[in-house]
Scaffold this motif. Structure first.
Motif, PDB file in Angstrom:
ATOM      1  N   SER A  25       0.837  -1.201   0.000  1.00  0.00           N
ATOM      2  CA  SER A  25       0.000   0.000   0.000  1.00  0.00           C
ATOM      3  C   SER A  25       0.873   1.252   0.000  1.00  0.00           C
ATOM      4  CB  SER A  25      -0.910   0.005   1.232  1.00  0.00           C
ATOM      5  OG  SER A  25      -1.800  -1.088   1.191  1.00  0.00           O
ATOM      6  N   VAL A  86     -11.555  -1.220   0.813  1.00  0.00           N
ATOM      7  CA  VAL A  86     -10.347  -0.767   0.131  1.00  0.00           C
ATOM      8  C   VAL A  86     -10.469   0.738  -0.091  1.00  0.00           C
ATOM      9  CG1 VAL A  86      -8.894  -1.021  -1.916  1.00  0.00           C
ATOM     10  CG2 VAL A  86     -10.114  -3.009  -1.019  1.00  0.00           C
ATOM     11  N   LEU A  91      -4.187  -0.378  -2.718  1.00  0.00           N
ATOM     12  CA  LEU A  91      -3.748  -1.374  -3.705  1.00  0.00           C
ATOM     13  C   LEU A  91      -2.446  -0.959  -4.385  1.00  0.00           C
ATOM     14  CD1 LEU A  91      -7.163  -2.457  -5.260  1.00  0.00           C
ATOM     15  CD2 LEU A  91      -5.858  -3.512  -3.403  1.00  0.00           C
ATOM     16  N   PRO A 127      -2.709  -8.482 -11.201  1.00  0.00           N
ATOM     17  CA  PRO A 127      -2.804  -8.751  -9.766  1.00  0.00           C
ATOM     18  C   PRO A 127      -1.942  -9.953  -9.378  1.00  0.00           C
ATOM     19  CG  PRO A 127      -4.828  -9.382 -10.875  1.00  0.00           C
ATOM     20  CD  PRO A 127      -3.941  -8.754 -11.910  1.00  0.00           C
ATOM     21  N   ILE A 131      -2.010  -9.223  -3.254  1.00  0.00           N
ATOM     22  CA  ILE A 131      -3.373  -8.721  -3.062  1.00  0.00           C
ATOM     23  C   ILE A 131      -4.098  -9.574  -2.028  1.00  0.00           C
ATOM     24  CG2 ILE A 131      -5.616  -8.457  -4.190  1.00  0.00           C
ATOM     25  CD1 ILE A 131      -4.157  -7.356  -6.609  1.00  0.00           C
ATOM     26  N   ALA A 154      -7.582  -4.195 -11.793  1.00  0.00           N
ATOM     27  CA  ALA A 154      -6.669  -3.744 -10.738  1.00  0.00           C
ATOM     28  C   ALA A 154      -5.923  -2.484 -11.148  1.00  0.00           C
ATOM     29  CB  ALA A 154      -5.693  -4.863 -10.397  1.00  0.00           C
TER      30      ALA A 154
END
Length: 187
Positions: A25, A86, A91, A127, A131, A154
């Motif tokens: 993140s 989220v 992400l 991804p 994740i 993503a």
């Protein structure tokens, strides 16, 4: 543009994020500075050569096609509907947009951000297992089950073609390439 799907060419920057370290993140910032040919100033993925840890170990002189990660905020709503929480930066994206269907845009689309910055799209963000380490089951949610459209939801990756400061509230405009549509490859 892709036939059969109409999308907006103008949206908004909802949030920006950067992180000097290679962490999944990225913490939200008030603003970020995009540097032509380099990426987000002060971000771990910035540079002319690939910074993705897996790729950099194997081919450190590959051009960096992952200088900037953009993701549509609309993804967060669909993930919330599926029970996942989220937020912007979670992400690993640098720029969260609203109103642009990023994953359906063509290779080499230019995204104009704020008054001067421009990012050229180079591919879909693929991804990975990280994740699911962030939130178990999340990877399955960002894989597309549709036979048409992008295989992943993503976000997209790009390179900086013109630098400048980008902040929440800035305009985000898509400028498709003049040549025929080419879907974004996984990068």
């Amino acid at each position: 543009m892709q036939h059969g799907h109409v999308f907006s060419l103008e949206g908004t920057v909802v949030a920006v994020a950067a992180n000097r370290g290679h962490h999944f993140s990225k913490p939200p910032q008030d603003w970020i500075m995009l540097v032509e040919g380099h990426g987000v100033e002060g971000d771990a993925h910035a540079g002319a050569f690939v910074k993705h840890r897996y790729l950099a170990r194997r081919q450190p002189r590959l051009p960096n096609l992952r200088q900037v990660h953009l993701i549509p905020a609309e993804l967060f709503a669909s993930l919330s509907d599926a029970g996942f929480q989220v937020a912007a930066g979670d992400l690993g994206e640098n720029i969260t947009t609203a109103g642009l269907d990023l994953e359906r845009m063509s290779l080499r689309t230019l995204i104009e951000l704020g008054p001067t910055a421009i990012v050229e799209l180079t591919g879909l963000r693929t991804p990975c297992v990280l994740i699911d380490r962030f939130q178990q089951g999340l990877k399955q949610q960002v894989l597309s089950s549709a036979e048409t459209g992008p295989p992943f939801k993503a976000g997209v990756l790009g390179v900086v073609r013109a630098g400048g400061m980008v902040a929440a509230g800035d305009t985000a405009r898509a400028r498709p390439p003049s040549s025929s549509f080419r879907p974004l490859p996984a990068v």
